[in-house]
Design an enzyme around this catalytic site. Structure first.
Site, PDB file in Angstrom:
ATOM      1  CG  HIS A 620      19.253  23.610  31.242  1.00  0.00           C
ATOM      2  ND1 HIS A 620      17.613  23.107  31.286  1.00  0.00           N
ATOM      3  CD2 HIS A 620      19.228  21.356  31.241  1.00  0.00           C
ATOM      4  CE1 HIS A 620      16.914  22.344  31.012  1.00  0.00           C
ATOM      5  NE2 HIS A 620      17.500  20.693  31.206  1.00  0.00           N
ATOM      6  CG  ASP A 675      17.082  26.353  30.819  1.00  0.00           C
ATOM      7  OD1 ASP A 675      17.858  26.413  29.580  1.00  0.00           O
ATOM      8  OD2 ASP A 675      16.535  25.321  31.002  1.00  0.00           O
ATOM      9  N   GLY A 767      15.387  14.671  30.084  1.00  0.00           N
ATOM     10  CA  GLY A 767      15.412  13.892  28.528  1.00  0.00           C
ATOM     11  C   GLY A 767      14.368  14.772  27.483  1.00  0.00           C
ATOM     12  CB  SER A 769      15.911  19.258  28.708  1.00  0.00           C
ATOM     13  OG  SER A 769      15.255  19.836  30.514  1.00  0.00           O
ATOM     14  N   GLY A 770      14.740  21.052  26.599  1.00  0.00           N
ATOM     15  CA  GLY A 770      15.222  22.406  25.068  1.00  0.00           C
ATOM     16  C   GLY A 770      13.843  22.282  24.077  1.00  0.00           C
TER      17      GLY A 770
HETATM   18  C1  4AZ Z   1      15.188  18.123  33.514  1.00  0.00           C
HETATM   19  O1  4AZ Z   1      15.726  17.050  34.242  1.00  0.00           O
HETATM   20  C2  4AZ Z   1      13.753  17.916  33.735  1.00  0.00           C
HETATM   21  N1  4AZ Z   1       9.068  18.364  35.490  1.00  0.00           N
HETATM   22  C3  4AZ Z   1      12.877  18.392  33.278  1.00  0.00           C
HETATM   23  C4  4AZ Z   1      11.818  18.568  32.890  1.00  0.00           C
HETATM   24  C5  4AZ Z   1      10.776  18.834  34.386  1.00  0.00           C
HETATM   25  C6  4AZ Z   1      11.362  18.304  35.346  1.00  0.00           C
HETATM   26  C7  4AZ Z   1      13.271  18.059  35.036  1.00  0.00           C
HETATM   27  C8  4AZ Z   1       9.975  19.328  34.440  1.00  0.00           C
HETATM   28  O2  4AZ Z   1      15.235  17.612  31.757  1.00  0.00           O
END
Ligand code: 4AZ
Length: 819
Positions: A620, A675, A767, A769-770
């Site tokens: 994503h 993902d 932020g 993520s990944g």
């Molecule tokens: C995001 O938006 C995100 N609490 C990543 C992880 C989580 C929530 C949002 C988990 O990248």
């Protein structure tokens, strides 16, 4: 116009005779010149060689070895303890000639031996201590070192002329000895290093001493600027620092081995004007060693004192350096008479090796008769009056970094305005009361609670989140949250909490659904079993029943393929800093963490380094957004070895452009199923102390429910908030898939897993993520268990974060990266 082709014009030819003379004289002169050049070259080459031979190769090097040996056919006498007794001299003479005999019989030792001095004897039968001095040409130094390190060469050989030697000796051990004596210079910092640092490793079988001195009425501050020794084991190389010039245990300040993160405090203070640093090395390993600095400073006359006012701060002497030994400080703290006083320790490290925190017999802090020692996270000691007396005592040996504290005045009728007061006096947020987490060290925030609907009432009265019930972890402390879920006597409890009949264990079928009833079915891991989807497949194609055999340090496959490519999942710095607070990570703590930047936008997503050229991240992160094609590799830069986003040009940071981004073709941007993405770097990174790959688990790897995992990233530290500058870490717990699916209204797919925060406060967020979710396996290697994917907000109660499940996406990663 001039004709440039008419070259004859103006050219004068030499008479024929002249040309003949030239022909005749030319070759003879050439021969003479060549011979001369050759002679000059030969002479300078020989001179050079001779110069090199005498100046460098043949330069005599003085070497001293310390040694000891056991005399078998001799009895110990008390008189041997006195080196001026005739008995001592008599035995010393015999030992000396035996040692000389041993040396004489060895071609690499004998010719260079100068002198041996017997220094002491001890019991058992008789152990003799000695030192031997050698004068050896530089080019023979290595063979002498080798011979002295080799026990075989230091044995007593039978000399045909000497059928019955007077002394029978064994266990002749010699250490390379290096001794340095350094005196601090007024107003100057003096450096010293291990021999050869940083270009060559320190010597094996060595015993080195650095005696440090300062002027009278001064003390010494010593700091190890870099330190990299053999990793700590019982018999590994080590450094010991003493608060004295003799290496005796009651004056030892610290024992150091392995390596330390740059932020780990390695400054030590002496109580007098001397210090001794010793390095003891064993026979193997090649490690760089250390660089240290020391300087003198006026001896501390007094510490402690009277502190008055509403609030203030104070620390142990020289904090955050290790406090000096042999110190007693008393602080008398007084706040205005209408208030009460409390002391909050923000950092507390008063730890002596081997001393239980219950006794505090060596170094300690004492307040109102109670002693505190060891390592503690923030704690508060409150007084019911406006005065408090705090004593700090450090004994002769082993020091630590001490404490940093503040004193505060409080109103006894309302000690924590707007907050909850722990019985210890600490103030915590009201929202932390009865939330299932122990925020007060004494648990007072979790007592006398009325449980909410989402909570389970433990037998001991505590309230815990319902989704912690039956997760294989004793959250209540009395195990009552795990009782109703234990399986009956004739059934087997799966790792996911399910009960299956005992007869189904090791029947070749995955009855649990996570393979745990079929794991470890044979005691000898190597025996092969029929391949199933939950059995580990060796490269040979054979399957073994052992669970999680990859890189666990044991060779389980016949072809040893389970232990191949295991250069992963380990931190270089075994000792991390203890001075970074909260959830900040230390430099090198997560060496596989990658920060993915987009030009002009900064950090966007995290990723994990899985080999020198490949990263794993979330699909994503590369979705098009606001007209920008984030799937274009040229937009991205990967930062590796990074801890602080503000220090991206630091010397240890490596940056790479991205060559390709491969997102999972089944990635669903609505459900976030599949993902996952792999990114190839334009050029491979170099593995260093702060850049290392994480281990990829096999598809059959089992991460049991309830296991503590670590998530890291520079994402927002609060929902809707801004990203962190320092890499953050949080310990969270793997939650049962069925329970989590209920909490998240059936949004989970088999490619997802839920991981909840145990300690509260921080959750993976935008932020992050990944980025990696890692598991520390019993072998202490870390494995990538998941990739930060999504969540219902951040850090909300009963809304754990969702992660891409690595094991279900493992085959796809293998297909695209070959790893
Ligand atoms: C995001 O938006 C995100 N609490 C990543 C992880 C989580 C929530 C949002 C988990 O990248």
């Amino acid at each position: 116009m001039r004709d440039m082709n008419n070259l004859d014009e103006g050219v004068e030819f030499l008479p024929a005779m002249n040309s003949k003379k030239m022909e005749k004289r030319g070759p003879r002169r050439q021969v003479v010149i060549t011979v001369l050049i050759v002679v000059v070259l030969l002479v300078s080459l020989t001179t050079g060689l001779l110069f090199w031979h005498f100046k460098y190769r043949n330069t005599p090097v003085q070497k001293v070895f310390n040694g000891h040996l056991r005399v078998l056919n001799w009895e110990f006498l008390d008189a041997y303890e006195n080196s001026s007794s005739p008995e001592f001299s008599m035995l010393a003479k015999k030992v000396k000639s035996t040692v000389e005999e041993i040396y004489k019989n060895h071609a690499d030792i004998g010719p260079y031996h100068k002198e041996t001095v017997i220094t002491a004897f001890s019991e058992g039968s008789v152990i003799a201590y000695y030192w031997s001095e050698f004068l050896v040409p530089k080019y023979r130094e290595e063979s002498l070192d080798r011979a002295m390190a080799d026990k075989q060469s230091l044995v007593q050989r039978w000399n045909p002329r000497l059928r019955n030697p007077t002394l029978k000796v064994e266990s002749v051990i010699a250490f390379h000895s290096c001794m340095f004596s350094l005196h601090a210079k007024e107003g100057e910092v003096t450096s010293f290093t291990t021999p050869g640092f940083p270009n060559s490793p320190y010597p094996n079988n060595a015993l080195c001493y650095w005696a440090l001195r300062a002027d009278a009425s001064s003390s010494i501050s010593l700091t190890f600027k870099t330190l990299e020794l053999e990793p700590c084991r019982d018999d590994s190389d080590y450094i010991k620092v003493y608060n004295s010039l003799s290496p005796v245990e009651p004056h030892a300040l610290v024992r150091l081995c392995g390596n330390y993160a740059p932020s780990y405090n390695l400054t030590f203070l002496s109580s007098q004007n001397v210090m001794l640093v010793t390095l003891v090395t064993n026979k193997e390993g090649r490690f760089p060693g250390f660089k240290a600095e020391f300087f003198q400073l006026p001896k501390m006359k007094a510490c402690g004192g009277t502190l008055k006012g509403d609030s203030g701060t104070f620390t142990t002497p020289y904090y955050p350096a290790h406090y000096p030994p042999d110190m007693d400080c008393v602080w008398n703290i007084e706040v205005p008479s209408i208030k009460n006083v409390k002391v909050r320790f923000n950092m507390f490290f008063v730890l002596e090796p081997g001393i239980p925190v219950s006794s505090c017999t060596k170094d300690y802090v004492q307040i109102n008769g109670t002693r505190y020692c060891g390592e503690h996270s923030q704690f508060v000691v409150a007084s019911t009056t406006n005065k408090i007396e705090l004593r700090f005592h450090s004994d002769q040996s082993y020091t630590d970094t001490g404490f940093s504290a503040e004193f505060l005045s409080y109103d006894s009728s309302d000690p924590c305005p707007g907050k909850f007061t722990c019985n210890t006096g600490r103030c915590i947020d009201r929202s932390m009361r009865c939330d299932g987490w122990l925020d007060c060290v004494d648990g007072s925030d979790e007592r006398s609670c009325t449980c909410t609907e989402q909570q389970f009432r433990c037998r001991n009265g505590w309230c815990k989140p319902r989704f912690w019930v039956c997760d294989n972890v004793n959250d209540c402390g009395d195990n009552s949250d795990e009782l109703q879920c234990s399986c009956s006597d004739d059934s087997f409890k799966c790792d996911n909490g399910k009960c299956v009949p005992s007869t189904q264990k090791c029947d070749g079928k995955d009855d649990c659904g996570d393979g745990s009833d079929e794991g470890s079915c044979s005691t000898a891991g190597q025996s092969t079993v029929p391949c199933k989807e939950y059995t580990y497949k060796c490269r040979s194609g054979h399957c073994i029943s052992k669970q999680n055999p990859e890189c666990d340090g044991e060779q389980d496959c016949e072809d040893h393929s389970d232990e191949d490519n295991c250069n992963c999942g380990l931190r270089s710095y075994v000792r991390k800093s203890r001075i970074v607070g909260g959830q900040n990570s230390d430099v090198g703590e997560w060496p596989w963490q990658v920060s993915l930047h987009v030009k002009g936008q900064g950090h966007i997503c995290g990723a994990s380094l899985v080999s020198a050229s490949w990263l794993v991240s979330a699909a994503h992160c590369f979705l098009p957004l606001q007209g920008i094609r984030y799937s274009d590799p040229s937009l991205w830069t990967a930062y590796l070895g990074l801890t602080d986003q503000g220090d991206r040009s630091g010397p240890n940071v490596q940056t790479r452009k991205i060559k390709r981004i491969i997102s999972h073709p089944f990635f669903n941007d609505y459900t976030y199923d599949y993902d996952i993405a792999v990114l190839e770097l334009q050029s491979p990174v170099t593995f260093t102390a702060v850049v290392q790959p994480i281990c990829l688990p096999d598809a059959t790897h089992n991460f049991p429910v309830g296991k503590d995992l670590w998530v890291t990233g520079w994402g927002a530290t609060a929902e809707g908030g801004t990203g962190a500058s320092i890499l953050q870490k949080a310990e969270i717990r793997l939650i049962n898939q069925t329970v989590c699916n209920q909490l998240l209204t059936d949004q989970l797919t088999p490619r997802m897993m839920c991981v909840g925060i145990l300690t509260g406060g921080v959750d993976a967020c935008q932020g992050d993520s990944g980025g990696p979710l890692v598991s520390v396996e019993p072998s202490s290697r870390m494995f990538l268990a998941g990739v930060v994917s999504w969540g219902d907000g951040c850090a909300q109660r009963n809304k754990p974060g969702v992660y891409s499940r690595l094991t279900s996406l493992r085959d796809w990663i293998q297909k695209h990266t070959g790893l």
